[in-house]
Design an enzyme around this catalytic site. Structure first.
Site, PDB file in Angstrom:
ATOM      1  N   ARG A   1       0.847  -1.195   0.000  1.00  0.00           N
ATOM      2  CA  ARG A   1       0.000   0.000   0.000  1.00  0.00           C
ATOM      3  C   ARG A   1       0.881   1.243   0.000  1.00  0.00           C
ATOM      4  O   ARG A   1       2.089   1.154   0.176  1.00  0.00           O
ATOM      5  CB  ARG A   1      -0.909   0.014   1.232  1.00  0.00           C
TER       6      ARG A   1
ATOM      7  N   GLU B   1      -2.179   7.973   7.487  1.00  0.00           N
ATOM      8  CA  GLU B   1      -0.778   7.993   7.930  1.00  0.00           C
ATOM      9  C   GLU B   1       0.137   8.463   6.805  1.00  0.00           C
ATOM     10  O   GLU B   1       1.053   7.739   6.372  1.00  0.00           O
ATOM     11  CB  GLU B   1      -0.346   6.617   8.436  1.00  0.00           C
TER      12      GLU B   1
ATOM     13  N   GLU C   1      -5.905   5.407  16.041  1.00  0.00           N
ATOM     14  CA  GLU C   1      -5.603   3.967  16.021  1.00  0.00           C
ATOM     15  C   GLU C   1      -4.734   3.612  17.208  1.00  0.00           C
ATOM     16  O   GLU C   1      -3.784   4.339  17.527  1.00  0.00           O
ATOM     17  CB  GLU C   1      -4.777   3.586  14.783  1.00  0.00           C
TER      18      GLU C   1
ATOM     19  N   GLU D   1      -2.551  -8.276   7.378  1.00  0.00           N
ATOM     20  CA  GLU D   1      -2.800  -7.934   8.778  1.00  0.00           C
ATOM     21  C   GLU D   1      -3.733  -8.920   9.469  1.00  0.00           C
ATOM     22  O   GLU D   1      -4.375  -8.584  10.462  1.00  0.00           O
ATOM     23  CB  GLU D   1      -3.314  -6.494   8.864  1.00  0.00           C
TER      24      GLU D   1
ATOM     25  N   HIS E   1      -3.188  -9.264  13.116  1.00  0.00           N
ATOM     26  CA  HIS E   1      -3.269  -8.024  13.915  1.00  0.00           C
ATOM     27  C   HIS E   1      -4.589  -8.043  14.679  1.00  0.00           C
ATOM     28  O   HIS E   1      -5.640  -8.307  14.113  1.00  0.00           O
ATOM     29  CB  HIS E   1      -3.228  -6.824  12.962  1.00  0.00           C
TER      30      HIS E   1
HETATM   31  C1  GAL Z   1      -1.191   1.646  10.828  1.00  0.00           C
HETATM   32  C2  GAL Z   1      -2.142   1.776   9.656  1.00  0.00           C
HETATM   33  C3  GAL Z   1      -3.294   0.804   9.731  1.00  0.00           C
HETATM   34  C4  GAL Z   1      -2.784  -0.553  10.122  1.00  0.00           C
HETATM   35  C5  GAL Z   1      -2.059  -0.466  11.438  1.00  0.00           C
HETATM   36  C6  GAL Z   1      -1.550  -1.790  11.954  1.00  0.00           C
HETATM   37  O1  GAL Z   1       0.096   2.035  10.437  1.00  0.00           O
HETATM   38  O2  GAL Z   1      -2.664   3.076   9.561  1.00  0.00           O
HETATM   39  O3  GAL Z   1      -3.916   0.769   8.488  1.00  0.00           O
HETATM   40  O4  GAL Z   1      -1.935  -1.019   9.135  1.00  0.00           O
HETATM   41  O5  GAL Z   1      -0.948   0.376  11.292  1.00  0.00           O
HETATM   42  O6  GAL Z   1      -0.846  -1.653  13.164  1.00  0.00           O
END
Ligand code: GAL
Length: 686
Positions: free
Chosen positions: A127, A166, A323, A371, A374
């Site tokens: 991405r 980000e 986040e 992810e 995650h």
């Molecule tokens: C951030 C991002 C999210 C996801 C997250 C995982 O950097 O904005 O889309 O990838 O990390 O920790």
């Protein structure tokens, strides 16, 4: 430092879930419904309600789904999700969806792909594979942003715009032809003439003299160390290029929906350093941040440091935690699950430092994609899980805390200066030591203040200092004449300054100050350094106060008899010479710490310097160090957040204040904090 431009907060739709009509904390996640079949969406909104979720960020990575081809658009699914969320009282922070260009675009226009310093193309497949300066990318991205903005301008669920995602996470440094062209324009604006650039870059060195801007390049892979000022300017430029991109998206949104607030998620965390967020803050209506915990001895301190700095970038006003994670992430070498209690504690520590929104990445854990390991609010295990129960419990706690929404950070007695440009410059190559870590030094000072039970504000350079009793300047490497004067004025009017090694060594062009370090602060500190004496990785020097230094030492000559030597080197190459000094200056003082003492060593130094500056902890002595105190305040009340820093229960008996959430102390009073516990006590404004 620039303050947020209009300080507009979320526009809550009337039917938003959650108690408190005006005041409420936002709670939610990134929501990626396009990864799931339609029937899952109904379960999603049911569980969101159960968990107290009142906001989601939607569409962050939806470009390929919204625009499947150059002139094809598919909004039916997004219309349905927006309506479904609204019908369930969930507000939408709607993304412009520009973060990840779809395969059709990179196939048609491979010239938008970034290029590394070594000239390799950064291919699609993950991405954020786009050049911040690509005119082609910008045309396509702005068209998408505008189409999304016009379609949802009047949708009742829309509460804010979420620009891209980000910015700069993976693409801050691009060395392509587009970047070279934009860099030259930026340099022309900065210097006007190529001669001025030559002077600033010191191009008399190594035959680098330019006779035209067209000869200048980004600092691409070179035979040896590229010109330091070229490197520094490229960092400044790269941060500015993304800021400029942010502005371009903002302009499109403003013209479609002038009343909808705009944000983008910053990454004030860990070693993420490419974007000068203190400089970006003025571009958004409210500051948003993403934060992920990295395991280690200072993990909790680092979270607090980042949240604190975010709050100060936001000018003390509420900000949005866009986040963080409910449990493990997927991108560290070993991804630890959070221990019971950590999910709530980590969230509340952000609120303690001014967050009025607590959001996670992401709502439902992905089954496929990079992810899938995650964590999320709804894990693979489903709602019958400890994570979802903790998520729902946090939703309930945040509803109880609604009364403090809108309150500001209460300024601390101590400031720790944080400067992106000193970070960039102090860690460049061809320096006395490649082991120096700017942010770590600042964090060590922060940890020392926490250990002493003293609140400290981590503030960007440019913040007015006069209200702080003490200002610590860790590795404030780049100090121009004006900055030096400001620091002198601060001490003359009664402030207590503490500077460390490798501070005030260069000016804004990264040229060394001559005549002995630290150039413009020599007189203020009453000392002169002829040579740096960095230490090898396994080397340590003892100080005669019992502490030990690593990384660095200085060859110090005390030049002013007024200087008090607080500690000298007891061994090593500079045995007998001053290591830590303090000089009374005007109504204040200026101290210097010439070696790396680490969090523990600084705790002892901090005690002495704080006592001399007359700063005492606000907590009862028994609690100092075992709990972190952060304070928010509004006209009527102070909100004391107390967070357990130990693995033992902490009895808060002698701490005044009433818990806002009765569950924090069922027996009344301030209660007992369990390990990993956090509580909020309301007290009348002091
Ligand atoms: C951030 C991002 C999210 C996801 C997250 C995982 O950097 O904005 O889309 O990838 O990390 O920790």
């Amino acid at each position: 430092m620039a303050a947020a431009r209009s300080h507009r907060w979320l526009r809550w739709p009337e039917n938003t879930a959650g108690r408190g009509s005006g005041r409420k904390l936002a709670y939610g996640a990134d929501y990626n419904p396009e990864q799931w079949p339609r029937e899952v969406w109904d379960e999603d909104v049911r569980l969101m309600r159960e968990a107290g979720v009142n906001i989601v960020s939607l569409g962050v990575f939806s470009w390929a789904r919204i625009q499947p081809g150059p002139d094809e658009w598919d909004f039916a699914w997004l219309d349905e999700v927006m309506d479904l969320l609204h019908a369930n009282g969930i507000a939408v922070d709607l993304a412009t969806a520009t973060a990840s260009p779809p395969p059709w675009l990179t196939t048609l226009h491979p010239e938008i792909l970034p290029v590394t310093a070594a000239g390799e193309t950064v291919w699609p497949g993950a991405r954020q594979h786009w050049r911040p300066t690509s005119p082609v990318f910008r045309t396509h991205a702005l068209r998408l942003a505008e189409t999304v903005a016009r379609r949802y301008a009047d949708h009742p669920a829309l509460t804010a715009w979420h620009i891209s995602n980000e910015l700069g996470c993976h693409n801050v440094y691009d060395y392509s032809g587009d970047a070279a062209a934009a860099f030259r324009i930026w340099l022309r604006e900065r210097y006007g003439t190529v001669e001025r650039l030559n002077t600033a870059w010191g191009t008399a060195f190594w035959s680098q003299h330019y006779t035209g801007f067209d000869q200048v390049l980004p600092p691409r892979l070179a035979a040896s160390h590229p010109n330091p000022t070229q490197q520094l300017d490229f960092k400044r430029f790269s941060s500015d290029a993304l800021k400029e991109y942010l502005r371009a998206e903002r302009a499109v949104l403003e013209s479609a929906t002038p009343d909808v607030p705009i944000t983008t998620n910053f990454m004030v965390m860990g070693e993420t350093r490419g974007m000068n967020y203190a400089d970006w803050a003025a571009e958004v209506d409210f500051v948003s941040n993403d934060h992920y915990v990295r395991p280690g001895a200072q993990a909790l301190d680092e979270l607090s440091f980042s949240a604190n700095l975010t709050g100060n970038i936001a000018g003390g006003r509420p900000w949005f935690l866009m986040e963080h994670s409910t449990s493990a992430v997927n991108w560290q070498p070993v991804n630890r699950a959070k221990a019971p209690g950590e999910l709530a504690r980590d969230s509340l520590l952000h609120v303690a430092h001014g967050a009025d929104a607590v959001c996670f990445f992401q709502w439902r854990q992905s089954a496929a994609g990079a992810e899938k390991y995650h964590s999320a609010m709804v894990p693979h295990a489903g709602p019958e899980s400890a994570v979802f129960r903790a998520v729902a419990d946090l939703g309930r706690r945040l509803e109880e805390l609604a009364p403090l929404a809108g309150s500001h950070r209460k300024p601390a007695p101590v400031a720790i200066l944080f400067d992106w440009e000193s970070w960039w410059a102090s860690e460049q190559d061809s320096h006395p030591s490649s082991l120096l870590r700017y942010r770590q030094e600042a964090l060590d000072w922060y940890s020392a203040m926490l250990a002493r039970g003293v609140r400290a504000d981590v503030v960007p350079l440019g913040t007015p200092l006069e209200h702080y009793r003490m200002v610590v300047a860790p590795i404030l490497h780049m100090v121009g004449e004006d900055r030096a004067k400001e620091l002198v004025r601060y001490t003359e009017s009664g402030g207590h300054l503490v500077a460390t090694y490798f501070s005030a060594v260069v000016d804004e062009n990264d040229h060394a100050w001559l005549g002995g370090y630290p150039g413009p602060l020599r007189d203020l500190l009453g000392l002169r350094i002829e040579e740096f004496v960095p230490l090898l990785p396994d080397e340590e020097v003892r100080l005669d106060d019992g502490s030990a230094g690593t990384l660095w030492s200085d060859d110090i000559t005390v030049t002013d008899p007024q200087v008090e030597v607080l500690a000298s080197y007891a061994d090593g190459p500079r045995a007998g010479q001053a290591a830590i000094t303090r000089r009374s200056a005007g109504a204040g003082s200026a101290a210097y710490v010439s070696t790396r003492l680490g969090a523990q060593g600084l705790t002892g130094v901090a005690a002495r310097l704080l006592a001399k500056a007359g700063v005492a902890g606000e907590l009862p002595p028994r609690l100092r160090g075992s709990v972190e105190l952060a304070v928010r305040a509004d006209a009527a009340s102070e909100y004391w957040f107390v967070v357990n820093r130990t693995a033992e229960p902490v009895d808060l008996a002698d701490l005044g204040g009433e818990p806002i959430d009765p569950a924090d102390a069922p027996e009344g009073g301030a209660g007992v904090l369990p390990p990993r516990g956090a509580a909020v006590l309301r007290r009348p404004t002091a």
